[in-house]
Design an enzyme around this catalytic site. Structure first.
Site, short mmCIF file in Angstrom:
data_model
loop_
_atom_site.label_atom_id
_atom_site.label_comp_id
_atom_site.label_asym_id
_atom_site.label_seq_id
_atom_site.Cartn_x
_atom_site.Cartn_y
_atom_site.Cartn_z
N HIS A 78 0.84 -1.34 -0.02
CA HIS A 78 0.10 0.23 -0.14
C HIS A 78 0.95 1.23 0.15
O HIS A 78 0.50 2.26 0.59
CB HIS A 78 -0.93 0.14 1.24
CG HIS A 78 -2.01 -1.21 1.12
ND1 HIS A 78 -2.45 -1.61 -0.07
CD2 HIS A 78 -2.35 -1.67 2.36
CE1 HIS A 78 -3.57 -2.51 0.28
NE2 HIS A 78 -3.40 -2.71 1.71
N GLU A 100 -11.32 -4.69 -2.68
CA GLU A 100 -10.51 -3.60 -3.25
C GLU A 100 -10.33 -3.70 -4.76
O GLU A 100 -9.79 -4.76 -5.13
CB GLU A 100 -9.25 -3.50 -2.52
CG GLU A 100 -9.40 -3.88 -0.94
CD GLU A 100 -8.16 -4.32 -0.21
OE1 GLU A 100 -6.91 -4.13 -0.78
OE2 GLU A 100 -8.21 -5.26 0.57
N HIS A 111 -10.07 1.48 0.53
CA HIS A 111 -9.74 0.26 1.52
C HIS A 111 -11.08 -0.07 2.37
O HIS A 111 -10.64 -0.34 3.81
CB HIS A 111 -8.51 0.15 1.97
CG HIS A 111 -7.88 -1.24 2.24
ND1 HIS A 111 -8.47 -1.92 3.42
CD2 HIS A 111 -6.51 -1.72 1.96
CE1 HIS A 111 -7.48 -2.96 3.34
NE2 HIS A 111 -6.68 -2.98 2.56
C1 BGC Z 1 -4.09 -6.61 2.21
C2 BGC Z 1 -3.77 -7.46 3.80
C3 BGC Z 1 -3.23 -6.42 4.68
C4 BGC Z 1 -4.55 -5.30 4.54
C5 BGC Z 1 -4.12 -4.27 5.77
C6 BGC Z 1 -5.06 -5.93 2.34
O1 BGC Z 1 -5.29 -4.77 1.10
O2 BGC Z 1 -4.08 -7.53 1.39
O3 BGC Z 1 -2.61 -8.37 3.56
O4 BGC Z 1 -3.30 -6.97 5.89
O5 BGC Z 1 -4.80 -4.75 3.44
O6 BGC Z 1 -2.73 -3.56 5.34
#
Ligand code: BGC
Length: 347
Positions: free
Chosen positions: A104, A312, A175
């Site tokens: 991210h 997402e 998210h």
């Molecule tokens: C990811 C997870 C992660 C979460 C929070 C999601 O998009 O796929 O692995 O723990 O985001 O960061």
């Protein structure tokens, strides 16, 4: 449209909380910190309002958190292997924040900073952020916009627009963690989910970088082609589920036409609330909040794993490095655009 204070950050910067709504009374609260969706209020089958996303009561909690509740994640959502990308023969080092990988976009991603309000109306708000060349490691001075709009047919429409002065990569997502019975309702196991995807992208191990394979879901717990309860197969003895501690995988959307179309539907029998996901993206990450343990959220509610699910919309994870996946490259001066709608109704 209303605006109020959302508290101050640890550095004393005041955040704002904006409300946008439609004539039918669907309301959405968003903050300028991370251009984050804080609450989505929709009516259930009895006409009572429920807040269907997880979140916090003030900006300080968002500043501290690691779950990305409701955040606008960018420039590049999801994982990038070895935290390195190569664009036009030049290698760029990103922040290493998830094992040896980048997740991210790291601690200076668009979810971790303030955005400015560019335009606001009763039913929509546009935030903008400037991202300097190499600020997150990515090439190019970039300008990114996100518009949240509450549509007349009870959709939360999210549109991203971005440009940069060098060839770069954009892969923006929202998210939000959904619980269609309300954010304080516990497990989402009884919610049903259907995804238009005959294939998904398996991961190498628990670090969750895809193998590059686009594998059939048929005969696996990843088969959501017909609606089924989220909890039905989640505890199955399956290597991919073990790697993710549940669902934490990207599905390859079976696109039927270019542009935006319905790709997934979730439904909670208790509230009667249904959510359709419409998008122009080619991938969608299903994440069942596997790593949340006793996280204190809105109104002091404790959130735990499986108390929500994320859908997402995005390019496939690590697609920038994976030659088997479609690569998100935006050339200098060209426009990146992406559009997703979370549309609510009752049954
Ligand atoms: C990811 C997870 C992660 C979460 C929070 C999601 O998009 O796929 O692995 O723990 O985001 O960061």
């Amino acid at each position: 449209m209303s605006k109020k204070s959302f508290g101050t950050t640890s550095k004393g910067v005041e955040a704002s909380l904006y409300e946008i709504s439609n004539a039918k009374g669907m309301r959405v609260l968003v903050t300028d910190f991370g251009a984050t969706a804080v609450s989505v209020f929709v009516k259930d089958k009895d006409g009572n309002e429920r807040d269907v996303i997880l979140g916090y009561d003030d900006v300080k909690s968002y500043e501290k958190e690691t779950c990305y509740f409701g955040a606008t994640v960018g420039r590049y959502a999801n994982r990038i292997s070895d935290a390195k990308i190569n664009i036009d023969g030049v290698e760029y080092q990103l922040e290493v924040n998830d094992n040896e990988n980048n997740l991210h976009s790291g601690s200076h991603g668009t979810s971790e900073r303030f955005w400015t309000v560019k335009e606001q109306k009763d039913d929509e708000i546009t935030f903008e952020i400037e991202d300097a060349d190499l600020e997150q490691g990515y090439p190019g001075n970039a300008v990114i916009d996100v518009t949240y709009k509450v549509t007349e047919d009870n959709g939360l429409s999210i549109t991203y627009n971005a440009t940069a002065d060098k060839t770069t990569t954009f892969n923006m997502t929202n998210h939000s963690y959904f619980n269609l019975n309300g954010h304080a309702s516990g497990s989402v196991y009884t919610h049903t989910l259907q995804i238009n995807a005959a294939h998904f992208t398996p991961v190498k191990d628990s670090k969750a970088i895809p193998t590059g394979e686009i594998a059939p879901v048929e005969g696996t717990p990843f088969d959501f082609t017909e609606a089924k309860p989220i909890g039905r197969d989640i505890e199955a003895n399956d290597t991919q589920l073990h790697y993710g501690s549940g669902y934490d995988h990207n599905f390859a959307i079976d696109k039927t036409a270019p542009g935006i179309e319905r790709v997934a539907t979730a439904y909670a029998p208790e509230s009667g609330i249904q959510m359709d996901v419409l998008t122009d993206c080619i991938g969608i990450q299903l994440y069942t909040a596997n790593f949340i343990v006793g996280q204190e959220g809105k109104g002091g509610v404790k959130y735990n794993n499986r108390d929500a699910f994320c859908l997402e919309t995005q390019y496939y994870p690590n697609s920038i490095n994976e030659t088997n996946f479609s690569t998100p490259i935006t050339k200098a001066g060209e426009k990146y655009e992406s559009h997703t709608i979370y549309k609510f109704s009752v049954r």
